[in-house]
Design a protein around this motif. Structure first.
Motif, short mmCIF file in Angstrom:
data_model
loop_
_atom_site.label_atom_id
_atom_site.label_comp_id
_atom_site.label_asym_id
_atom_site.label_seq_id
_atom_site.Cartn_x
_atom_site.Cartn_y
_atom_site.Cartn_z
N ALA A 110 0.83 -1.21 0.00
CA ALA A 110 0.00 0.00 0.00
C ALA A 110 0.86 1.26 0.00
CB ALA A 110 -0.94 -0.01 1.20
N GLU A 111 1.96 1.23 0.77
CA GLU A 111 2.85 2.39 0.83
C GLU A 111 3.53 2.62 -0.52
OE1 GLU A 111 3.86 1.64 5.53
OE2 GLU A 111 5.31 1.08 4.01
N ILE A 112 3.98 1.57 -1.14
CA ILE A 112 4.64 1.70 -2.45
C ILE A 112 3.63 2.19 -3.49
CG2 ILE A 112 5.72 0.40 -4.33
CD1 ILE A 112 7.15 -1.24 -2.09
N ASP A 113 2.40 1.71 -3.41
CA ASP A 113 1.36 2.21 -4.30
C ASP A 113 1.15 3.71 -4.10
OD1 ASP A 113 0.95 -0.23 -5.51
OD2 ASP A 113 -0.83 -0.74 -4.29
N ARG A 114 1.18 4.15 -2.85
CA ARG A 114 1.03 5.58 -2.56
C ARG A 114 2.17 6.37 -3.20
NH1 ARG A 114 -1.79 8.78 1.17
NH2 ARG A 114 -2.59 6.91 2.16
N VAL A 115 3.38 5.87 -3.08
CA VAL A 115 4.53 6.56 -3.69
C VAL A 115 4.36 6.63 -5.20
CG1 VAL A 115 7.02 6.38 -4.15
CG2 VAL A 115 6.15 6.00 -1.83
N ASN A 116 3.89 5.55 -5.80
CA ASN A 116 3.72 5.51 -7.25
C ASN A 116 2.60 6.41 -7.75
OD1 ASN A 116 5.86 3.77 -7.76
ND2 ASN A 116 4.60 1.96 -7.46
N THR A 117 1.65 6.74 -6.88
CA THR A 117 0.50 7.53 -7.33
C THR A 117 0.50 8.96 -6.81
OG1 THR A 117 -0.86 6.72 -5.49
CG2 THR A 117 -0.97 5.50 -7.58
N HIS A 118 1.37 9.30 -5.87
CA HIS A 118 1.40 10.66 -5.32
C HIS A 118 2.56 11.43 -5.93
CE1 HIS A 118 1.55 14.02 -2.59
NE2 HIS A 118 0.41 13.63 -2.05
N SER A 119 2.26 12.48 -6.62
CA SER A 119 3.31 13.24 -7.32
C SER A 119 4.30 13.91 -6.38
CB SER A 119 2.67 14.28 -8.24
OG SER A 119 1.94 15.22 -7.46
N GLY A 120 3.95 14.04 -5.11
CA GLY A 120 4.83 14.69 -4.16
C GLY A 120 5.86 13.78 -3.52
N LEU A 121 5.75 12.49 -3.75
CA LEU A 121 6.70 11.54 -3.17
C LEU A 121 7.69 11.09 -4.23
CD1 LEU A 121 4.22 9.48 -0.98
CD2 LEU A 121 5.99 11.06 -0.17
N ASP A 122 8.96 11.14 -3.86
CA ASP A 122 10.03 10.84 -4.81
C ASP A 122 10.60 9.43 -4.68
OD1 ASP A 122 10.34 13.53 -6.11
OD2 ASP A 122 10.55 14.07 -4.00
N GLY A 123 10.16 8.68 -3.68
CA GLY A 123 10.68 7.34 -3.52
C GLY A 123 10.26 6.74 -2.19
N TYR A 124 10.73 5.53 -1.97
CA TYR A 124 10.34 4.74 -0.80
C TYR A 124 11.60 4.25 -0.09
CZ TYR A 124 7.92 1.15 1.93
OH TYR A 124 7.41 0.38 2.94
N VAL A 125 11.58 4.26 1.22
CA VAL A 125 12.71 3.79 2.02
C VAL A 125 12.27 2.56 2.80
CG1 VAL A 125 14.28 4.35 3.91
CG2 VAL A 125 13.66 6.11 2.24
N PHE A 126 12.95 1.46 2.56
CA PHE A 126 12.71 0.25 3.34
C PHE A 126 13.38 0.43 4.70
CE2 PHE A 126 11.84 -1.55 -0.81
CZ PHE A 126 10.77 -2.38 -0.53
N TYR A 127 12.59 0.80 5.66
CA TYR A 127 13.10 1.05 7.01
C TYR A 127 13.06 -0.25 7.81
CZ TYR A 127 13.72 3.65 11.36
OH TYR A 127 14.20 4.14 12.53
N GLU A 128 13.89 -0.32 8.83
CA GLU A 128 13.97 -1.51 9.68
C GLU A 128 14.33 -2.74 8.85
OE1 GLU A 128 14.00 -1.36 12.84
OE2 GLU A 128 13.03 0.54 13.25
N THR A 129 15.47 -2.69 8.23
CA THR A 129 15.87 -3.79 7.37
C THR A 129 16.02 -5.11 8.11
OG1 THR A 129 18.18 -3.11 7.58
CG2 THR A 129 16.99 -2.35 5.63
N ALA A 130 16.09 -5.07 9.43
CA ALA A 130 16.12 -6.31 10.20
C ALA A 130 14.83 -7.10 10.01
CB ALA A 130 16.33 -6.02 11.69
#
Length: 157
Positions: A110-130
């Motif tokens: 859902a978060e990645i979909d939001r990034v792909n559809t919101h013109s104000g977001l430039d990318g996604y950060v996979f946080y908590e890689t553990a």
């Protein structure tokens, strides 16, 4: 806090690096869950607009898990408009609360979909890689199969 960030930015810049600042959702919109108190000390001024205009090179939006979807949409709009007005990127930092290596990663999709559809977001950060990597029995790092599938889908878009 802004003075601290200014000093940190000078040191970081002197090393030829850039500064990424987390913009927590509660900076502009409080957590509206019943009984939840603000997580920030009251004796600080949280001058996030100054950070965006004058200090940071890029920004990550944090705190997605704290807000209802309609409130979060407002936060993304406000933060991204401020950063883009000064030509700086904004990334969405993933929410991995309650997740393990096995998932569930529904919110990641859902978060990645939001990034792909919101013109104000430039990318996604996979946080908590553990939560998305681990050391296997052979002593090698392996990625979560579900995250691997998500990344493959992104690559094919």
């Amino acid at each position: 806090y802004t003075l601290f960030l200014r000093e940190a930015q000078k040191l970081i810049k002197s090393c030829g690096k850039s500064l990424t600042i987390h913009l927590e959702t509660e900076l502009i919109l409080p957590d509206d869950r019943p009984g939840k108190m603000n997580s920030y000390p009251f004796n600080f001024e949280w001058q996030w607009e100054t950070w965006v205009k004058e200090i940071g090179n890029e920004f990550e939006i944090r705190g997605i898990y704290q807000l209802r979807p309609w409130n979060f949409a407002k936060v993304v709009d406000v933060f991204s408009a401020a950063a883009h007005a000064v030509h700086k990127p904004v990334y969405l930092q993933g929410d991995f609360h309650g997740m393990t290596f096995e998932g569930p990663f529904d919110s990641t999709n859902a978060e990645i979909d939001r990034v792909n559809t919101h013109s104000g977001l430039d990318g996604y950060v996979f946080y908590e890689t553990a939560n998305i990597t681990r050391i296997n029995d052979s002593g090698e790092v392996e990625g979560s199969p579900e995250i691997t599938d998500i990344l493959k889908r992104l690559k094919n878009k």
